[in-house]
Design a protein around this motif. Structure first.
Motif, PDB file in Angstrom:
ATOM      1  N   ALA A   3      80.172  79.616  45.728  1.00  0.00           N
ATOM      2  CA  ALA A   3      79.036  79.192  44.964  1.00  0.00           C
ATOM      3  C   ALA A   3      78.808  77.824  44.482  1.00  0.00           C
ATOM      4  O   ALA A   3      79.731  77.359  44.009  1.00  0.00           O
ATOM      5  CB  ALA A   3      79.142  80.158  43.819  1.00  0.00           C
TER       6      ALA A   3
ATOM      7  N   VAL B 214      86.632  83.893  46.530  1.00  0.00           N
ATOM      8  CA  VAL B 214      85.326  83.568  45.510  1.00  0.00           C
ATOM      9  C   VAL B 214      85.549  82.220  44.770  1.00  0.00           C
ATOM     10  O   VAL B 214      86.450  81.923  43.918  1.00  0.00           O
ATOM     11  CB  VAL B 214      84.630  84.719  44.672  1.00  0.00           C
TER      12      VAL B 214
ATOM     13  N   SER C 198      83.490  83.717  50.171  1.00  0.00           N
ATOM     14  CA  SER C 198      82.195  83.640  49.122  1.00  0.00           C
ATOM     15  C   SER C 198      82.252  82.457  48.243  1.00  0.00           C
ATOM     16  O   SER C 198      82.844  82.329  47.245  1.00  0.00           O
ATOM     17  CB  SER C 198      81.833  84.848  48.317  1.00  0.00           C
TER      18      SER C 198
ATOM     19  N   THR D  48      77.744  80.900  51.614  1.00  0.00           N
ATOM     20  CA  THR D  48      77.517  79.805  50.457  1.00  0.00           C
ATOM     21  C   THR D  48      76.131  80.459  49.726  1.00  0.00           C
ATOM     22  O   THR D  48      75.155  80.591  50.165  1.00  0.00           O
ATOM     23  CB  THR D  48      77.477  78.458  50.817  1.00  0.00           C
ATOM     24  N   THR D  49      76.451  80.401  48.387  1.00  0.00           N
ATOM     25  CA  THR D  49      75.304  80.702  47.496  1.00  0.00           C
ATOM     26  C   THR D  49      74.988  79.586  46.503  1.00  0.00           C
ATOM     27  O   THR D  49      75.712  79.032  45.927  1.00  0.00           O
ATOM     28  CB  THR D  49      75.551  82.176  46.459  1.00  0.00           C
TER      29      THR D  49
ATOM     30  N   ALA E 103      77.733  85.274  44.081  1.00  0.00           N
ATOM     31  CA  ALA E 103      78.968  85.219  45.051  1.00  0.00           C
ATOM     32  C   ALA E 103      79.801  86.213  45.048  1.00  0.00           C
ATOM     33  O   ALA E 103      80.289  86.925  45.811  1.00  0.00           O
ATOM     34  CB  ALA E 103      79.887  83.930  44.928  1.00  0.00           C
TER      35      ALA E 103
END
Length: 260
Positions: free
Chosen positions: A66, A148, A64, A119-120, A130
């Protein structure tokens, strides 16, 4: 959000150097890598090392990522090549690096991750998004644990203009010196032999309050992630509350204690 266990973490202000990667990768492997990806990769290597996870072995770990606005340096380079050379001769290397998912691709390859990846891009609250994504990965049984990884690049235009017009940029840019920053967290829903902290509370909501709580010395969309890692490094229970640009994040964690 239920309990989340942090098994390893790392953070970085500024840029990673080739010497920083000595225990993990050869300098030639990093030659064409964007700075934002290098910083995220170094923090991820260190978080995995702390969590007792071998970066070189294949794993079903989820990813995840960010980013605030992605690889801004490569984006600006790509736009410059369009202006200077036209569409047909624009740089494919700069374009590839400008895509938001480019950092996730780098981490997946170097760390041998085969779990789900998202991907945030939510500017200063990408880290909160994320974390929520990581939790959903694990609660849905998509992977046993998640990396993360948070990283932010420097926007050269904002870095030059924002200090001159602070009131204009205040709603979207934190005050302070612009710098690249990154952080990484190895998390799971179940404790491991390397678990360091338990996240006891995590909330992410909208708010009518537009005034930032924190006056930071540096400007980066990775602020929340870096501050979380910094507080974790102290080794004590903490509560982090941040308000910025109409959103609020509350994160509380305490050292993990094994009950015998």
């Amino acid at each position: 959000m239920g309990k989340l266990f942090i098994n390893g973490f790392s953070y970085l202000l500024g840029d990673a150097t080739a010497e920083d990667f000595a225990p993990f990768a050869q300098p030639r492997q990093l030659r064409r890598m964007e700075a934002i990806a290098k910083n995220a990769l170094l923090c991820s290597f260190r978080a995995f090392e702390q969590a007792g996870i071998d970066p070189a072995s294949p794993k079903e770990t989820g990813l995840s990522v960010a980013v605030g606005a992605g690889s801004l340096e490569s984006t600006c380079k790509f736009m410059d090549t369009i202006i200077a050379d036209g569409d047909e001769l624009s740089s494919p290397t700069a374009f590839a690096g400008s895509v938001h998912n480019s950092t996730a691709h780098t981490l997946s390859v170097f760390l041998h991750l085969s779990g789900p990846s998202v991907t945030t891009g939510q500017f200063d609250f990408s880290f909160a998004g994320a974390l929520l994504t990581a939790q959903q990965f694990m609660e849905r049984g998509l992977c046993p644990d998640v990396l993360v990884s948070v990283a932010e690049d420097i926007n050269p235009v904002a870095a030059e203009i924002a200090p001159k017009y602070p009131a204009l940029f205040a709603p979207v840019v934190r005050p302070g010196t612009f710098t690249r920053a990154a952080a990484a967290f190895a998390v799971s829903l179940k404790p491991t032999a390397h678990t360091l902290f338990t996240v006891t509370k995590f909330e992410f909501t909208r708010t009518d309050n537009k005034i930032a709580l924190a006056q930071t010395a540096y400007s980066s969309a990775a602020y929340n992630a870096v501050e979380t890692a910094r507080l974790l490094s102290v080794g004590k229970a903490f509560s982090l509350r941040d308000i910025f640009a109409g959103a609020e994040m509350i994160l509380e964690a305490e050292p993990y204690v094994t009950v015998k």
